[in-house]
Design a protein around this motif. Structure first.
Motif, PDB file in Angstrom:
ATOM      1  N   SER A 197       4.713  13.742   1.999  1.00 36.82           N
ATOM      2  CA  SER A 197       4.073  12.576   2.104  1.00 36.82           C
ATOM      3  C   SER A 197       4.019  12.458   3.651  1.00 36.82           C
ATOM      4  CB  SER A 197       4.923  11.383   1.770  1.00 36.82           C
ATOM      5  OG  SER A 197       4.510  11.187   0.421  1.00 36.82           O
ATOM      6  N   ARG A 200      -2.855   7.497   6.129  1.00 37.36           N
ATOM      7  CA  ARG A 200      -3.521   6.810   5.155  1.00 37.36           C
ATOM      8  C   ARG A 200      -2.659   5.440   4.806  1.00 37.36           C
ATOM      9  NH1 ARG A 200      -3.611  11.637   2.177  1.00 37.36           N
ATOM     10  NH2 ARG A 200      -5.939  12.448   2.228  1.00 37.36           N
ATOM     11  N   SER A 238       2.176   3.570   6.138  1.00 37.78           N
ATOM     12  CA  SER A 238       1.495   4.794   5.380  1.00 37.78           C
ATOM     13  C   SER A 238       2.630   5.346   4.329  1.00 37.78           C
ATOM     14  CB  SER A 238       0.983   5.766   6.266  1.00 37.78           C
ATOM     15  OG  SER A 238       2.094   6.346   6.855  1.00 37.78           O
ATOM     16  N   PRO A 239       1.962   6.158   3.306  1.00 39.27           N
ATOM     17  CA  PRO A 239       2.816   6.939   2.699  1.00 39.27           C
ATOM     18  C   PRO A 239       4.079   7.596   3.520  1.00 39.27           C
ATOM     19  CG  PRO A 239       0.632   7.350   1.848  1.00 39.27           C
ATOM     20  CD  PRO A 239       0.913   6.553   3.307  1.00 39.27           C
ATOM     21  N   PHE A 240       3.740   8.162   4.488  1.00 42.60           N
ATOM     22  CA  PHE A 240       4.545   8.829   5.673  1.00 42.60           C
ATOM     23  C   PHE A 240       6.033   7.691   5.916  1.00 42.60           C
ATOM     24  CE2 PHE A 240       5.460   9.648  10.142  1.00 42.60           C
ATOM     25  CZ  PHE A 240       6.279  11.048   9.742  1.00 42.60           C
ATOM     26  N   VAL A 270       8.543   6.842   3.708  1.00 39.04           N
ATOM     27  CA  VAL A 270       9.617   7.685   3.598  1.00 39.04           C
ATOM     28  C   VAL A 270      10.446   7.482   4.903  1.00 39.04           C
ATOM     29  CG1 VAL A 270      10.256  10.156   3.573  1.00 39.04           C
ATOM     30  CG2 VAL A 270       8.207   9.386   2.404  1.00 39.04           C
TER      31      VAL A 270
END
Ligand SMILES: Nc1ncnc2c1ncn2[C@@H]1O[C@H](COP(=O)(O)OP(=O)(O)OP(=O)(O)O)[C@@H](O)[C@H]1O
Ligand SMILES: [Mg+2]
Lengths: 251, 341
Positions: free
Chosen positions: A113, A118, B209-211, B214
Motif C-alpha cells: 500500500s 490515492r 491515503s492507503p499508505f 499503514v
C-alpha cells in the motif's frame, strides 16, 4: 511427511544470555487440527511463538512450514506465507477505530500500500468484510470506537478479528481468552472452533476447559522443554503434568 | 454501556473531515487577507517554516519517527535552489586517468527548475539518510539523524559552493515560467502561498491515503503491523523520503523569499526549532505545525528587541507547553471540541 504436518520444528532452542528459555523443542503441528501449547508461567510458550514467527531468532534449530525451511525468513515474510500470530498482551492499534483496525489487515490483500496519492476512501470496499468480522467477535456496537477505549476482553476480541481478516492458513493464538469474561470466552472459543474448520491453529491457553473443548492435541512445556504430548485425557492423567501445574499454583 | 460508547464516539468521527475542511477554508482566507495587515516578507518566511514543520510532523505525528536532523533537507535544498538560481553550475567528477570535472550546466536557472531540482536533491538526501537511520528504533533513530545532519553541516561549512559563513547571496528572484515577475512582492506572496498550500494538501493526501493508514498502524503498534505482513521499514523509508522532499520544498522557496541561503538553515538549532514549532502547535494534528511555526516566527520577530532573551523566552514557552498543554495549541482545541483538526 510434510503433507501431514503443516509446521515442524527440529531442536528449536533459544538462549537469553545463558538462560535457556526454549530447549530442543521438536514440535509437529498436524494440518487442520487445533493444537494447544500449555505449561506453567515462564515455561517458554510465548518465546516459542516468537521463534516460530521470527520475532526472535533461534539460537539453534530449524522451523519448517509446509515442508519449506522458514528459519531464515523475516517476520513479515512469514505472515505473508499465511502464518499469522496474535500477541499475549493485546496488540491493537489503540488510536484507530475498531473498523480501521480490521481494515488495516484486510488492506493487505492489495499487496503493497505505497499509493500515497490515492484517497483512503478506496479502502471502503473492505468495509463490508470488516463489519462481518467485527460482528463475528461481537463488537458490532463498537465499530466506530477507538480501540483504546475498549475494555481488555474486547481488545482481545478485536485482535482476533484483525488476525482472521488475513484469512491465514495457520493461526498462532497466544492466550486468546485471557482477561475475558465468561460470556466472551465462550464466544471466542466457538469462533476459534468455527474458523479452525479449514485452518490449522496452534494456541497457548491457560483456560483448561477451553483447551479440553477445542484441542485435538496438546503439548506440555515446562522450563523450555516438552514434558509430554497427547490428547487431553492422556495429558491430564499424566502425574508429571499435575506436578508441574501444582508446583506453580495452577489448578 | 455498549450503546453509550458507540454514540459518544460516532459524532466525532462523522464530523472529522468537515471540521478539517472548515479549518482549511479559514486558513486560506486568513492567508489571503493577512498581507493587508502584516508585512508580507515576514508572512512568506513564516509560510516556509510552516511547510517545513508540516513535513516534519508527517514523520513524528503520523509514523512516530523523531528525526532530529531535519534541517539537513531544509537547509541543503535552500543551498541547492540558491546556487542553481544564481550560478547554475552543476559539475560531476569522473575518472579518466585522473579526476576530472564534467560540467553539465553552467548558467543560472529559472526559479521553477531550481526549486524542482532542489526538491529532488532533498529527496535523494532523505532517501540515503533514511536508509541508514530507519533500522534503528527510538532514540537511536533520532541520534543517527542528528549525526548525519551534523556531518552535512560541516560539509556545508567546507564546500566551496555554499559560500561558507557568507552563504549564497543575493539570490535573484527571476521570472516564474517566464511570465510572473517574482521581484514583485505581491506576485511573490501569491507564489509562496500557493506552494505552501500545495505542500500542505499533499501532506493531507498522504495522511489520508492507503499508505497513510499503514503509517498510522506503524505509529500505533509496529510489531503488530509486522505480524500482519507489512514490511514496515519500507513504509518508513518512503515516508522519510517524502518528508525530506517536502522539507526541501520549503527550504528551496526560502532563498527566493529572503534572497540568501546560509548556514543557519542547516544548523542543528534549526532542527530543534522545527521540533519546537510542531510540539507547540500540536503534534499529529494537520494544522498544529502551521500555528506553531507562525507563533514561533512571530515571537522571534516581535521579541527581537530582547536580544538573547528570545531564546530563553522560547525555552520557557517550550517547558510550559510540555507541562500544561501536552497536545499543543491545536491539539488541545481539537480535544476540547472533540473534532479533528
Ligand atoms: N527477551 C527476553 N530476555 C530474557 N529473558 C526472556 C526474554 N523473553 C522471555 N524470557 C524468559 O524466558 C522464560 C520464558 O518466557 P515466556 O514468556 O516464553 O513464558 P510463557 O510460557 O509464555 O509464560 P506465561 O504463561 O507467563 O506467558 C521466562 O523465564 C522469561 O523471563
Ligand atoms: Mg506467554
Amino acid at each position: 511427511m510434510s503433507d501431514k504436518y503443516v509446521l515442524e520444528t527440529e531442536n528449536l532452542t533459544k538462549e537469553f544470555a545463558g538462560f535457556v528459555a526454549v530447549s530442543d523443542v521438536n514440535l509437529k503441528v498436524e494440518r487442520g487440527t487445533i493444537h494447544a501449547l500449555i505449561g506453567p508461567n515462564g515455561a517458554g510458550k510465548t518465546t516459542c511463538f516468537n521463534l516460530l514467527t521470527k520475532f526472535l531468532t533461534p539460537t539453534r534449530g530449524t522451523i519448517k512450514y509446509k515442508g519449506q525451511d522458514i528459519t531464515q525468513l523475516r517476520p513479515a515474510d512469514i505472515a505473508r506465507l499465511g502464518v499469522v500470530r496474535s500477541f499475549q498482551i493485546s496488540a491493537v492499534f489503540p488510536h484507530l477505530t475498531v473498523l480501521e483496525n480490521v481494515r488495516i489487515a484486510l488492506q493487505r490483500k492489495r499487496g503493497g500500500s505505497f499509493d500515497f496519492w490515492r484517497p483512503a476512501s478506496v479502502l471502503n470496499v473492505y468495509n463490508d468484510r470488516a463489519r462481518s468480522l467485527i460482528n463475528d467477535v461481537g463488537l458490532s456496537a463498537f465499530e466506530n470506537t477507538t480501540a483504546v477505549e475498549l475494555p481488555y476482553g474486547r481488545k482481545r476480541a478485536l485482535e482476533i478479528a484483525t488476525t482472521l481478516a488475513l484469512d491465514p492458513e495457520m493461526l498462532l493464538l497466544d492466550e486468546p481468552t485471557a482477561g475475558m469474561g465468561h460470556e466472551d470466552v465462550d464466544r471466542i472459543a466457538a469462533l476459534i472452533k468455527r474458523v479452525a474448520a479449514n485452518r490449522t491453529v496452534l494456541m497457548v491457553e491457560h483456560n483448561l476447559s477451553v483447551v479440553s473443548n477445542l484441542s485435538n492435541k496438546i503439548t506440555v512445556l515446562t522450563r523450555g522443554r516438552v514434558l509430554t504430548e497427547g490428547d487431553y485425557k492422556t495429558v491430564s492423567e499424566n502425574p508429571q503434568v499435575r506436578e508441574a501445574y501444582m508446583g506453580t499454583g495452577h489448578a | 454501556m455498549a450503546q453509550a460508547t458507540g454514540q459518544l464516539t460516532a459524532p466525532a468521527e462523522a464530523h472529522g473531515h468537515k471540521s478539517e475542511l472548515i479549518a482549511f477554508v479559514v486558513m486560506v482566507a486568513v492567508l489571503a487577507i493577512l498581507p493587508a495587515f502584516v508585512y508580507p516578507p515576514f508572512l512568506m518566511k513564516a509560510l516556509c517554516f510552516a511547510l517545513f514543520a508540516c513535513a516534519f510532523n508527517l514523520l513524528i505525528g503520523y509514523v512516530g519517527l523523531l528525526s532530529f536532523g531535519h534541517a539537513l533537507y531544509f537547509g541543503w535544498a535552500s543551498y541547492f535552489a540558491a546556487h542553481l538560481a544564481k550560478v547554475g553550475k552543476i559539475s560531476i567528477p569522473y575518472w579518466a586517468g585522473s579526476w576530472q570535472w564534467l560540467t553539465i550546466t553552467n548558467s543560472p536557472m529559472v526559479p521553477e527548475l531550481a526549486i524542482f531540482l532542489a526538491v529532488m536533491g532533498a529527496a535523494v538526501l532523505g532517501f540515503v539518510a533514511g536508509s541508514i537511520a530507519i533500522r534503528r528504533q527510538g532514540i537511536y533513530f533520532a541520534m543517527i539523524t542528528l549525526a548525519l545532519a551534523q556531518m552535512m553541516y560541516f560539509f556545508a561549512v567546507q564546500a566551496p559552493f555554499t559560500g561558507g559563513e557568507d552563504g549564497i547571496q543575493p539570490v535573484p528572484r527571476g521570472y516564474l515560467f517566464g511570465l510572473f515577475n517574482l521581484a514583485n512582492e505581491r506576485v511573490m506572496y501569491v507564489f509562496v502561498m500557493v506552494m505552501f498550500l500545495l505542500g500542505f494538501l499533499l501532506i493531507y493526501r498522504v495522511i489520508h491515503s492507503p499508505f497513510g493508514e499503514v503509517l498510522k498502524a506503524i505509529r500505533e503498534n509496529e510489531q503488530r503491523a509486522i505480524s500482519l505482513g507489512y514490511k514496515t521499514d519500507k513504509y518508513k523509508l518512503v515516508a522519510f523520503t517524502l518528508s525530506a522532499a517536502i522539507a526541501g520544498l520549503a527550504g528551496a522557496i526560502k532563498p527566493f523569499v529572503v534572497q540568501n541561503a546560509s548556514l543557519t538553515d542547516v544548523h542543528w538549532s534549526m532542527s530543534g526549532e522545527v521540533v519546537l514549532m510542531t510540539l507547540l502547535g500540536g503534534l499529529g494534528t494537520i494544522f498544529g505545525p502551521v500555528i506553531g511555526a507562525f507563533t514561533i516566527i512571530a515571537m522571534q520577530n516581535y521579541l527581537a528587541s530582547f536580544g538573547q532573551w528570545v531564546t530563553i523566552i522560547q525555552g520557557g514557552i517550550f517547558v510550559a507547553c510540555v507541562l500544561l498543554f501536552r497536545r499543543g495549541i491545536v491539539g488541545e482545541i481539537a480535544n476540547l471540541l472533540r473534532i479533528r483538526l
